[in-house]
Design an enzyme around this catalytic site. Sequence first.
Site, PDB file in Angstrom:
ATOM      1  N   SER A  39       3.526  -5.916   1.048  1.00 44.45           N
ATOM      2  CA  SER A  39       3.508  -4.598   1.695  1.00 44.45           C
ATOM      3  C   SER A  39       2.424  -4.575   2.763  1.00 44.45           C
ATOM      4  O   SER A  39       1.296  -5.005   2.521  1.00 44.45           O
ATOM      5  CB  SER A  39       3.207  -3.513   0.662  1.00 44.45           C
ATOM      6  OG  SER A  39       2.758  -2.336   1.312  1.00 44.45           O
ATOM      7  N   HIS A  51       7.623  -5.820   3.166  1.00 45.13           N
ATOM      8  CA  HIS A  51       7.908  -4.551   2.491  1.00 45.13           C
ATOM      9  C   HIS A  51       7.276  -3.427   3.299  1.00 45.13           C
ATOM     10  O   HIS A  51       6.059  -3.399   3.498  1.00 45.13           O
ATOM     11  CB  HIS A  51       7.328  -4.639   1.080  1.00 45.13           C
ATOM     12  CG  HIS A  51       7.518  -3.438   0.216  1.00 45.13           C
ATOM     13  ND1 HIS A  51       8.633  -3.260  -0.580  1.00 45.13           N
ATOM     14  CD2 HIS A  51       6.735  -2.361  -0.006  1.00 45.13           C
ATOM     15  CE1 HIS A  51       8.511  -2.134  -1.255  1.00 45.13           C
ATOM     16  NE2 HIS A  51       7.364  -1.557  -0.924  1.00 45.13           N
ATOM     17  N   ASP A  86       6.584   0.536   3.743  1.00 46.00           N
ATOM     18  CA  ASP A  86       6.484   1.767   2.945  1.00 46.00           C
ATOM     19  C   ASP A  86       6.571   2.997   3.839  1.00 46.00           C
ATOM     20  O   ASP A  86       5.621   3.337   4.538  1.00 46.00           O
ATOM     21  CB  ASP A  86       5.156   1.771   2.180  1.00 46.00           C
ATOM     22  CG  ASP A  86       5.148   0.752   1.061  1.00 46.00           C
ATOM     23  OD1 ASP A  86       6.033   0.833   0.189  1.00 46.00           O
ATOM     24  OD2 ASP A  86       4.262  -0.124   1.061  1.00 46.00           O
ATOM     25  N   MET A  88       6.656   6.928   4.110  1.00 45.99           N
ATOM     26  CA  MET A  88       6.229   8.110   3.325  1.00 45.99           C
ATOM     27  C   MET A  88       6.241   9.340   4.215  1.00 45.99           C
ATOM     28  O   MET A  88       5.875   9.273   5.392  1.00 45.99           O
ATOM     29  CB  MET A  88       4.815   7.894   2.785  1.00 45.99           C
ATOM     30  CG  MET A  88       4.642   6.643   1.963  1.00 45.99           C
ATOM     31  SD  MET A  88       3.007   6.599   1.204  1.00 45.99           S
ATOM     32  CE  MET A  88       2.977   4.914   0.591  1.00 45.99           C
ATOM     33  N   HIS A 130      11.068   0.511   1.875  1.00 45.94           N
ATOM     34  CA  HIS A 130      10.896   1.330   0.674  1.00 45.94           C
ATOM     35  C   HIS A 130      10.695   2.772   1.122  1.00 45.94           C
ATOM     36  O   HIS A 130       9.633   3.125   1.634  1.00 45.94           O
ATOM     37  CB  HIS A 130       9.682   0.802  -0.110  1.00 45.94           C
ATOM     38  CG  HIS A 130       9.349   1.594  -1.340  1.00 45.94           C
ATOM     39  ND1 HIS A 130       8.150   1.450  -2.007  1.00 45.94           N
ATOM     40  CD2 HIS A 130      10.040   2.531  -2.025  1.00 45.94           C
ATOM     41  CE1 HIS A 130       8.132   2.260  -3.040  1.00 45.94           C
ATOM     42  NE2 HIS A 130       9.251   2.936  -3.078  1.00 45.94           N
ATOM     43  N   MET A 188       9.978   6.426   0.558  1.00 46.24           N
ATOM     44  CA  MET A 188       9.405   7.435  -0.342  1.00 46.24           C
ATOM     45  C   MET A 188       9.476   8.769   0.398  1.00 46.24           C
ATOM     46  O   MET A 188       8.465   9.296   0.876  1.00 46.24           O
ATOM     47  CB  MET A 188       7.961   7.044  -0.698  1.00 46.24           C
ATOM     48  CG  MET A 188       7.894   5.869  -1.668  1.00 46.24           C
ATOM     49  SD  MET A 188       6.302   5.025  -1.651  1.00 46.24           S
ATOM     50  CE  MET A 188       6.579   3.941  -0.246  1.00 46.24           C
ATOM     51  N   MET A 214       8.452   1.080  -9.954  1.00 43.35           N
ATOM     52  CA  MET A 214       7.088   1.302  -9.469  1.00 43.35           C
ATOM     53  C   MET A 214       6.105   1.089 -10.616  1.00 43.35           C
ATOM     54  O   MET A 214       6.270   1.637 -11.709  1.00 43.35           O
ATOM     55  CB  MET A 214       6.943   2.729  -8.935  1.00 43.35           C
ATOM     56  CG  MET A 214       7.690   3.008  -7.649  1.00 43.35           C
ATOM     57  SD  MET A 214       7.246   1.913  -6.283  1.00 43.35           S
ATOM     58  CE  MET A 214       5.486   2.252  -6.102  1.00 43.35           C
ATOM     59  N   ASP A 223       6.336  -3.016  -7.788  1.00 49.44           N
ATOM     60  CA  ASP A 223       5.537  -2.603  -6.633  1.00 49.44           C
ATOM     61  C   ASP A 223       4.396  -1.719  -7.107  1.00 49.44           C
ATOM     62  O   ASP A 223       4.636  -0.673  -7.708  1.00 49.44           O
ATOM     63  CB  ASP A 223       6.454  -1.834  -5.663  1.00 49.44           C
ATOM     64  CG  ASP A 223       5.740  -1.327  -4.417  1.00 49.44           C
ATOM     65  OD1 ASP A 223       4.596  -1.731  -4.171  1.00 49.44           O
ATOM     66  OD2 ASP A 223       6.359  -0.522  -3.690  1.00 49.44           O
TER      67      ASP A 223
HETATM   68  C1  DX5 Z   1       2.777   2.462  -2.990  1.00 50.43           C
HETATM   69  C2  DX5 Z   1       3.587   1.517  -2.158  1.00 50.43           C
HETATM   70  C3  DX5 Z   1       3.261   0.092  -2.387  1.00 50.43           C
HETATM   71  C4  DX5 Z   1       1.836  -0.243  -2.065  1.00 50.43           C
HETATM   72  C5  DX5 Z   1       1.448  -1.500  -2.741  1.00 50.43           C
HETATM   73  O1  DX5 Z   1       3.352   3.725  -2.968  1.00 50.43           O
HETATM   74  O2  DX5 Z   1       4.963   1.666  -2.424  1.00 50.43           O
HETATM   75  O3  DX5 Z   1       4.153  -0.773  -1.701  1.00 50.43           O
HETATM   76  O4  DX5 Z   1       1.627  -0.394  -0.707  1.00 50.43           O
HETATM   77  O5  DX5 Z   1       0.110  -1.712  -2.504  1.00 50.43           O
HETATM   78  P1  DX5 Z   1      -0.813  -2.402  -3.619  1.00 50.43           P
HETATM   79  O6  DX5 Z   1      -0.279  -3.774  -3.836  1.00 50.43           O
HETATM   80  O7  DX5 Z   1      -2.154  -2.362  -3.018  1.00 50.43           O
HETATM   81  O8  DX5 Z   1      -0.700  -1.566  -4.866  1.00 50.43           O
HETATM   82 ZN    ZN Z   2       6.334   0.104  -1.708  1.00 52.71          ZN
END
Ligand code: DX5
Ligand code: ZN
Length: 221
Positions: A8, A31, A33, A35, A64, A66, A135, A173
């Site tokens: 990520s 990956h 993220d 949000m 991913h 969210m 998760m 993740d």
């Molecule tokens: C959290 C994300 C993850 C996060 C992982 O909501 O979906 O992908 O970036 O980061 P680490 O490995 O630092 O937990």
């Molecule tokens: Zn993620």
Amino acid sequence: MGIRITPSILNANLAALNDEIARIPSADAVHLDVMDNRFVPNLTFGLPVVQSVRAGTDKMLDVHLMIAGVDRWAPGYAEAGAESVTFHIEASDAPVKLARELRALGARASMALRPATPIEPYADLLDELDMVLLMTVEPGFGGQSFLDVVLPKLRRTRALLDARGGDIWLQVDGGISADTIERCVEAGADTLVAGSAVYSSADPDAMVRALRVSAEAVAAT
Ligand code: DX5
Ligand code: ZN
């Protein structure tokens, strides 16, 4: 069991994403993220940024999402050329329709579950999916501690997938590092997201390779 390491970039330099991706040539995918400050209490980036990343790399993109209202927005990421698009089941009103749309657009369809969301009510959806993401932190932020409480669900999900046959990937993740990756693979994960562990490392690609060695050693036993 094939192992995939999918770092990520959440804790990388978000203003230079393609440069950051170029630092992890050993990764199987990157990956991303997304949000929206609604589904999770944090805001990152959306479709225009993913389109720009797509234009700058041939690496597999593992998006991913969210975000609330994911049924409306997810297909755009498949249209943008993301090879894998993950939606949260908690945010989808019509997950079967959505998964079919994603596949029709040429993407892998993936369903994510928050730590406290059980897998069993969704067992009948598995035929519609190419990946399940469990998760192992509450989604929203990188750098959180791994939640061991998810491991029994990981085992039960692996059993469901094995009973069904086929090749659905099982991703974890959140809080994945050299300290936690072996537990995840032992419990059945084959696709491992690691954010801060990779990008807080002086040599991110060396960390990707080290995580792969650890994971493959467990997978081989
Ligand atoms: C959290 C994300 C993850 C996060 C992982 O909501 O979906 O992908 O970036 O980061 P680490 O490995 O630092 O937990
Ligand atoms: Zn993620």
